[in-house]
Each structure stands twice: as C-alpha cells, then as structure tokens.
Design an enzyme around this catalytic site. Structure first.
Site, PDB file in Angstrom:
ATOM      1  N   THR A  41      33.022  20.452  59.784  1.00 19.16           N
ATOM      2  CA  THR A  41      33.211  19.393  58.806  1.00 19.16           C
ATOM      3  C   THR A  41      32.837  18.068  59.460  1.00 19.16           C
ATOM      4  OG1 THR A  41      34.996  20.560  57.715  1.00 19.16           O
ATOM      5  CG2 THR A  41      35.031  18.170  57.527  1.00 19.16           C
ATOM      6  N   ARG A  69      39.846  30.042  49.161  1.00 21.97           N
ATOM      7  CA  ARG A  69      40.390  29.386  50.353  1.00 21.97           C
ATOM      8  C   ARG A  69      40.263  27.871  50.224  1.00 21.97           C
ATOM      9  NH1 ARG A  69      38.342  26.973  55.040  1.00 21.97           N
ATOM     10  NH2 ARG A  69      39.677  27.150  56.868  1.00 21.97           N
ATOM     11  N   VAL A  70      41.353  27.171  50.456  1.00 24.63           N
ATOM     12  CA  VAL A  70      41.306  25.712  50.534  1.00 24.63           C
ATOM     13  C   VAL A  70      41.485  25.356  51.997  1.00 24.63           C
ATOM     14  CG1 VAL A  70      42.412  23.565  49.838  1.00 24.63           C
ATOM     15  CG2 VAL A  70      42.254  25.478  48.223  1.00 24.63           C
ATOM     16  N   GLY A  71      40.511  24.694  52.564  1.00 23.12           N
ATOM     17  CA  GLY A  71      40.585  24.340  53.986  1.00 23.12           C
ATOM     18  C   GLY A  71      41.445  23.116  54.210  1.00 23.12           C
ATOM     19  N   ASP A  72      41.387  22.620  55.403  1.00 24.02           N
ATOM     20  CA  ASP A  72      42.179  21.449  55.771  1.00 24.02           C
ATOM     21  C   ASP A  72      41.568  20.151  55.257  1.00 24.02           C
ATOM     22  OD1 ASP A  72      40.092  22.167  57.605  1.00 24.02           O
ATOM     23  OD2 ASP A  72      40.794  20.580  58.930  1.00 24.02           O
ATOM     24  N   GLY A  93      36.932  21.689  62.610  1.00 23.63           N
ATOM     25  CA  GLY A  93      37.132  22.942  63.335  1.00 23.63           C
ATOM     26  C   GLY A  93      37.881  23.945  62.481  1.00 23.63           C
ATOM     27  N   GLY A  95      40.275  25.264  60.275  1.00 24.65           N
ATOM     28  CA  GLY A  95      41.232  24.603  59.402  1.00 24.65           C
ATOM     29  C   GLY A  95      42.627  25.194  59.471  1.00 24.65           C
TER      30      GLY A  95
END
Ligand code: ASP
Length: 176
Positions: A41, A69-72, A93, A95
């Site tokens: 990211t 999936r929801v990442g950070d 990196g 998440g």
C-alpha cells in the site's frame, strides 16, 4: 538489529522476475508474476507551512485478496491515523499484523505521550514482535510525522523506501 533474511522483494528485483505469460489488463508491456508475494500500500504524510498535517493511503496494494477481506488501509487507526496536534502515521505491509495491533493509532498515541517519531515507531516494531510470531514473509513498514516536521520510518525488515521531499531534501530513503 537485522531481521531474518527477507523474502519480500525489492522493487528492482520484482521487475526482473516479471512473468511474460501473465499480462496486466491493458496487455501492454507491464507484466506481473502473481505467484510472488506482492503487496505494498502507498502511504503519504504531508505537512504544510501552517503546520497542518494530512495523511492518505491507497486502499491496499495486496493482490488476489480473499473476497470480502477488508485490509488495514481503509480503517482509521490501523493503516492510517492523524491527529492535528500530536502527529500522523501510516502503515503498509501485512494488514492482519497492523490490524491486530491498531498500529498507526499506537504510533500517534505514543507521540501524544511525548515519544519522538523514531521512538514511537521503534515501539511499534517491538509491539509487532511481541504480539505475533513473525515469519520470514511478514513485513510492515511505517512512517510517522509530527506537526513540527520531525519524521521517522521503520519496518520489520528491509525492502521499503520512503520518498522524502521538503525544502532541503528530495530523496528516496531505504527503510531500516
Ligand atoms: N496493508 C495492505 C493490506 O493488508 C497490503 C499492503 O500494504 O500492500 O491490505
């Protein structure tokens, strides 16, 4: 201290392992081998002359995510956090590691308590090491910036670079 050997590729070595059989959507010359562990990211922190902090990040550079999936990155306090008085931080990196530690909130909270950006990020890296059994392919990189213009970067292992631009600097700096 240096971490274990990294399997995360540098941008240079990535471009050398492109697979000509896998074309991107525009089917131009850019290709990518999705068997390699790609992510990254893009996180940005900025400070203007009036001392106003701003932060942003892309919605995750992690390809072939599990559906749903929801990442950070889209979650404030995980991939990105900014406080006008205390500072801002971004993370990139894996998440799941970032989300498991509320890592950018932690960085800014530590700066609120008086830690300098490099001390706060060092503590964040320690928190990751305490919280998870980190494996060779795990990576997290962070940047932190205060309203006074002090900044720092840190990562679990080598492989990330921070682009820094201000009146006296226009450079790419390797993390770690
Ligand atoms: N942090 C992102 C995620 O886990 C991946 C990345 O930084 O490339 O969604």
């Amino acid at each position: 201290e240096e971490g274990p050997e990294s399997r995360v590729q540098s941008p240079e070595s990535r471009s050398k392992t492109q697979d000509p059989g896998l074309k991107t959507q525009d089917s131009g010359p850019r290709t990518q081998d999705f068997r390699e562990p790609h992510h990254d990211t893009v996180g940005v922190l900025a400070l203007d002359a009036a001392g106003t902090l701003a932060g942003g990040c892309s919605t995750s550079g992690f390809p072939l995510k599990l559906p749903g999936r929801v990442g950070d990155s889209p979650i404030i306090g995980h991939g990105l956090y900014a406080h006008p008085q205390h500072g801002a931080a971004v993370a990139t990196g894996n998440g799941e590691l970032v989300m498991g530690t509320c890592l950018t909130f932690l960085a800014v909270e530590l700066m609120r308590q008086g830690r300098k950006p490099n001390e706060a990020l060092h503590a964040c890296m320690q928190r990751l090491e305490e919280s998870f059994r980190l494996e060779e392919h795990h990576q997290v990189g962070m940047i932190a910036l205060t309203p006074q213009g002090d900044w720092a970067q840190a990562s679990v292992r080598e492989g990330y670079r921070t682009a820094v631009r201000h009146a006296a600097c226009d450079d790419l700096i390797d993390a770690r």
